[in-house]
Scaffold this motif. Structure first.
Motif, mmCIF file in Angstrom:
data_model
loop_
_atom_site.group_PDB
_atom_site.id
_atom_site.type_symbol
_atom_site.label_atom_id
_atom_site.label_comp_id
_atom_site.label_asym_id
_atom_site.label_seq_id
_atom_site.Cartn_x
_atom_site.Cartn_y
_atom_site.Cartn_z
ATOM 1 N N ARG A 181 -43.224 -11.814 -4.247
ATOM 2 C CA ARG A 181 -42.129 -10.941 -3.841
ATOM 3 C C ARG A 181 -40.928 -11.272 -3.121
ATOM 4 N N MET A 182 -41.412 -12.152 -2.095
ATOM 5 C CA MET A 182 -40.239 -12.841 -1.438
ATOM 6 C C MET A 182 -39.343 -13.568 -2.181
ATOM 7 N N VAL A 183 -39.833 -14.342 -3.202
ATOM 8 C CA VAL A 183 -39.113 -15.110 -4.287
ATOM 9 C C VAL A 183 -38.109 -14.086 -5.165
ATOM 10 N N MET A 184 -38.786 -13.083 -5.459
ATOM 11 C CA MET A 184 -37.934 -12.231 -6.642
ATOM 12 C C MET A 184 -37.041 -11.471 -5.789
ATOM 13 N N LEU A 230 -34.232 -13.982 -4.500
ATOM 14 C CA LEU A 230 -33.021 -14.456 -5.556
ATOM 15 C C LEU A 230 -32.451 -13.276 -5.904
ATOM 16 N N LYS A 231 -32.795 -11.990 -6.077
ATOM 17 C CA LYS A 231 -32.206 -10.563 -6.201
ATOM 18 C C LYS A 231 -30.895 -10.427 -5.218
ATOM 19 N N LEU A 232 -31.256 -10.596 -4.097
ATOM 20 C CA LEU A 232 -30.498 -9.831 -2.941
ATOM 21 C C LEU A 232 -29.557 -10.870 -2.391
ATOM 22 N N THR A 233 -29.986 -12.280 -2.338
ATOM 23 C CA THR A 233 -29.272 -13.327 -1.896
ATOM 24 C C THR A 233 -28.528 -14.221 -2.633
ATOM 25 N N GLY A 234 -29.183 -14.198 -3.905
ATOM 26 C CA GLY A 234 -28.689 -15.243 -5.021
ATOM 27 C C GLY A 234 -29.253 -16.620 -4.764
ATOM 28 N N LYS A 235 -30.181 -16.922 -3.547
ATOM 29 C CA LYS A 235 -30.736 -17.890 -3.492
ATOM 30 C C LYS A 235 -32.298 -17.850 -3.247
ATOM 31 N N VAL A 236 -33.115 -19.073 -3.554
ATOM 32 C CA VAL A 236 -34.567 -18.892 -3.126
ATOM 33 C C VAL A 236 -34.734 -18.575 -1.640
#
Length: 958
Positions: A593-596, A599-605
């Motif tokens: 969930r942190m990865v998802m 990526l969605k909110l910051t554009g980065k892993v």
């Protein structure tokens, strides 16, 4: 609310004794609290570095953590313009422990591994940040406080009200936050406490609201009536992580909260539905037990759910039921209710009767079939596990009482057929022990498939590396089979959903319809959105009572702790973070969930590497559980505890008297003499040494006690070396400037150099057990048992002055380098000993933790000389072995026979080394040369070293 049942005199006496023991235990705990609170400035204690004979971990560790913290060593160091140092960065967001209670050995393992990595990176010159914090743990924390409330005051949360209960939970949080902070500091975790975060504090709450509103406005978060895992004991939905599976192989009776009797599971009950003949006469046919009717037989493990049946499914190719498809069956207990017979490809016609009852509102598989065939969804349960008005005559009864009642009524109507044992899995609420019920509820959900696709791509493309490798494969499998995420929890402790129901005047409002909701930061903003959405309508707003799943706020952790959504320096410089170290059991629930979300909110892993450690089990391989008595507080290992003290810890929980007695029996077996004071370093080193990247860890206190003795060996070795350095001794400017004069020196410097390379590689490659193993072998075997022993004759008064000086420099380099290498794993002892050493002329570091970590140096590489010295060690080992085999208690004379010129030359040059390493019963050692096949010395016992060397012990005449 009715008053709690009156307790017997025996029960009251048991409670009184338990309360007395708990009071004594708490009094001891208060006295032992020596660390500062999380909010107070750490008070520095004077650090004693004087030489004493014995290693005493508590004295060595006392005050050291505050000394480090007050000097700012835990804070990240940037360049003058606020950028990452040229050496790079290493950032770890701590997996925030729950504020439900104290930390256990699993947390100690996490702490040891993360601190090993962060200290190693810091000594390599990187900008490092290890950011601490805690998790509010919604359901877990509320559940424990509610249990306490009922036990001590006989009240429920509804008796207190939302505001008062939340106040009580904050008080609980403050208490256990202090406990957790104390434990983390005692274990040496070098975290930057100035950046400490809490998942329910104001900055994290602001981030949660922003994300929820944004994702709702984008259509990713939506409202829908769907099945959830429901705990009737806690009256809330549960995440899959909070549901344990209990596998049954056959019929078994289990204890279920709220029931006096045991409830039977693992049973398949067969019964039949009568097929409708004539709507005018079907109801009356019940009086004659449906005589003359056709039937369809089904089987179920949950007979009570038949009250919510709306269909029976058969396979379309099943000849037995072809003529029944499309017909209706009569529900025997609900007047007017008809059960439609449908054809579905997923039905296994060879299983059971080939006909399957369908309860769309109370079974995940049936829910899907219900959607597919447009069936009616009938909920038959209340939130507390009773039957509602849809259950007809069974309304108001408890669900498992109804299980038996339904069977009895079926028997009366001759609709009951039989029962048989059936292997099955029971879903159990991990917080209450209750049997989880699938329940249809209007909740907030998150669409996951697109987010999961991006997360899988981040792993398969190498943006995120997950170790061990099998966990990487498991991660991708989860992403490929992901389902939408239920966000709502029917709790009071947590982030309240920033959602408002718009109730339009004069209309009935469906709470399950997402069109009737707006999401906003506050009521004022919600009103503005509602007016725009429903122009000209009069309405009232109702703030959603539910809170969000704890994992929602935890999913934002790696970037919210760096100030997101604000553009902070930390976000610019420290994000993405470097490492997420955690247990494999929450790889999906948290890491994914942190990865998802990252990526969605910051554009980065959110991080570039994930390491999943093993789970710690007790010495018998069992999961650590308070009810088993095998949960150990890391502080009890660090400072020691008696067996009686361990017994007293059992009274601090919610264990029943019988559970306490069982737990005591385990403690007597596992810790018959209690636990000796081992110190933080021994605990940490053992846990790192356990971590192979393989299966679960079998914890054994004897391993830690053995590593305490290893700490003592390091302590005594340092005392020896300091005793051999002259008052005027000044170490050379760097280890590379050592000029070793003897083979032994060249060997130990080579071993030190070799160990530096192997340990650096092991830590970088997350081969933690290898790093500990290399350090253990270097210190124990190479430095202490070999070179220090050999140095005794090199430092003898009659030794050459140049050799004495060279040996002192080599001893210093081998010792100081060993302390530097060991520091990430054993911070307290190494700092204490390093502070006692003289400094190199160019050493500016005030602490070992910011000194330069040793790297491989070509100048110290001496493989040929090391090979020669290995011959000396092997020969000395053969000498000791012979003396031991023949029981020598006085010096024995030996002959070492070499069969090649090179071996003879090496052995002759190191004759004194052989005597020094040969042990206290080694007498004279003669070195002979001989051609292969020549006559061996007579009257001797022999042991071969290799094809070119043999050792002879003179035994004739003994």
């Amino acid at each position: 609310m009715s008053a709690p049942p009156e307790k017997s005199a025996r029960e009251l006496e048991k409670e009184r004794k338990k309360a007395e023991k708990l009071a004594k235990f708490n009094e001891k705990k208060v006295k032992q609290q020596s660390a500062p609170t999380a909010t107070s400035k750490p008070k520095e204690k004077p650090i004693k570095t004087s030489n004493v004979d014995a290693y005493e971990p508590q004295k060595i560790e006392a005050g050291r953590y505050e000394w480090w913290e007050n000097r700012g060593y835990f804070k990240p160091q940037f360049t003058e313009d606020g950028k990452i140092k040229p050496e790079g960065k290493f950032v770890i967001p701590i997996p925030p422990p729950n504020v439900t209670g104290s930390l256990h050995m699993g947390h100690a393992l996490t702490n040891a591994l993360q601190d090993t990595m962060i200290r190693h990176a810091r000594m390599r010159g990187k900008t490092t940040a290890w950011i601490p914090g805690t998790d509010h743990a919604g359901i877990a924390t509320q559940a424990v406080v509610e249990k306490k409330l009922m036990r001590e005051e006989g009240k429920t949360r509804h008796d207190l009200g939302r505001e008062e209960l939340v106040k009580r939970i904050w008080e609980w949080k403050d208490k256990y936050h202090t406990n957790i902070t104390t434990q983390l500091k005692r274990m040496g975790g070098s975290m930057d406490w100035s950046r400490e975060a809490f998942t329910l504090d104001d900055p994290r709450a602001a981030a949660v609201r922003k994300v929820f509103i944004q994702l709702h406005d984008e259509g990713i978060i939506y409202r829908e009536n769907r099945l959830v895992n429901w705990s009737t004991a806690l009256s809330t939905s549960l995440s899959n992580l909070e549901v344990d599976s209990r596998d049954l192989s056959r019929r078994e009776k289990l204890k279920v909260p709220g029931y006096d009797k045991l409830i039977e599971f693992g049973v398949l009950t067969y019964f039949k539905y009568p097929i409708c003949k004539d709507p005018k006469t079907d109801e009356a046919a019940k009086a004659n037990n449906y005589e003359g009717y056709q039937f369809i037989e089904v089987a179920t493990t949950r007979p009570e759910t038949m009250l919510g049946d709306t269909a029976v499914a058969v396979h379309p190719s099943d000849e037995r039921y072809k003529d029944l498809v499309g017909k209706l069956a009569i529900h025997p207990f609900i007047p007017g209710r008809k059960v439609v017979i449908i054809a579905d490809e997923e039905v296994e016609k060879d299983f059971g009767t080939g006909a399957v009852k369908i309860t769309p509102a109370h079974d995940p598989n049936d829910f899907i079939k219900g959607k597919r065939h447009n069936l009616e969804f009938i909920n038959i349960f209340t939130n507390d596990g009773r039957l509602n008005e849809n259950a007809g005559p069974f309304k108001g009864q408890k669900r498992f009482d109804v299980r038996y009642a339904v069977i009895e009524e079926l028997k009366k109507l001759k609709l009951y057929e039989k029962q048989e044992d059936n292997a099955m899995t029971i879903p159990i609420c991990s917080r209450s022990g209750d049997v989880v019920e699938p329940l249809l509820k209007p909740q907030w959900w998150m669409r996951m498939q697109d987010l999961a696709n991006a997360a899988e791509e981040a792993v398969t493309s190498g943006q995120i590396k997950i170790k061990p490798e099998n966990e990487s494969r498991r991660f991708c499998q989860w992403m490929q089979n992901i389902q939408d995420w239920c966000l709502s929890r029917q709790l009071w402790w947590g982030h309240r959903c920033p959602a408002y129901l718009v109730q339009i005047e004069g209309q009935t409002t469906d709470e399950a319809d997402g069109n009737n909701w707006v999401c906003a930061e506050n009521e004022e903003e919600a009103r503005t959105k509602a007016e725009k959405k429903f122009p000209g309508k009069k309405f009232t707003l109702k703030w959603d009572e539910d809170v969000l799943d704890t994992w929602f706020s935890s999913g934002l952790w790696p970037f919210s702790i760096l100030g997101w959504p604000e553009e902070t320096q930390e976000m610019r410089e420290l994000y993405p973070t470097s490492m997420l170290e955690t247990g494999w059991d929450i790889l999906f629930f948290w890491v994914a969930r942190m990865v998802m979300l990252g990526l969605k909110l910051t554009g980065k892993v959110p991080f570039t590497e994930v390491y999943c450690h093993s789970l710690i089990r007790d010495s018998e391989g069992r999961k650590m559980s308070k009810s088993l008595g095998n949960v150990v507080d890391p502080l009890d290992i660090i400072r020691g505890i008696t067996l009686e003290g361990l017994h007293e810890t059992l009274y601090a929980g919610n264990l029943a008297e019988a559970e306490i007695e069982r737990a005591k029996q385990y403690q007597k077996k596992a810790f018959p003499k209690g636990i000796e004071e081992c110190g933080s370093d021994a605990l940490r080193f053992t846990l790192v040494n356990y971590t192979t990247g393989g299966g679960d860890i079998a914890f054994d206190i004897r391993e830690i006690e053995a590593k305490r003795r290893f700490c003592n060996k390091i302590y005594q070795a340092t005392n020896f070396v300091l005793g051999k350095l002259d008052v005027t001794f000044v170490p050379v400017a760097s280890s590379a400037e050592n000029r070793p004069q003897t083979l032994a020196e060249k060997w130990i410097l080579h071993r030190y150099n070799e160990t530096a390379k192997k340990v650096n590689d092991a830590i970088e490659n997350r081969e933690f057990s290898n790093s500990a193993g290399e350090l253990y072998q270097y210190w124990f075997t190479s430095l202490c048992d070999t070179f220090i022993e050999n140095s005794k004759f090199l430092l003898a008064e009659d030794a050459d002055a140049a050799i004495r000086q060279s040996t002192q420099q080599t001893l210093y380099t081998a010792l100081e380098g060993g302390l530097l290498l060991l520091h990430p794993l054993m911070p307290f002892l190494t700092e204490h000993l390093w502070q006692r050493l003289p400094r190199r002329p160019n050493e500016k570091a005030g602490s070992i933790m910011i000194a330069q970590y040793p790297l491989f140096q070509d100048a110290l590489n001496a493989p040929a000389e090391a090979e020669q010295y290995e011959l000396i060690m092997d020969t000395a080992k053969a000498i000791r072995s012979l003396l031991s085999q023949f029981g020598f208690k006085e010096p024995g004379d030996l002959i070492v026979q070499a069969y090649s010129d090179s071996e003879y030359k090496t052995l002759s040059a190191e004759q004194k080394s052989l005597q020094s390493l040969g042990g206290k019963y080694c007498g004279s050692v003669e070195i002979h040369t001989a051609k292969t096949g020549s006559t061996a010395p007579t009257g001797c016992a022999v042991q071969s070293v290799n094809a070119e060397v043999a050792v002879y012990l003179k035994v004739a005449g003994r």
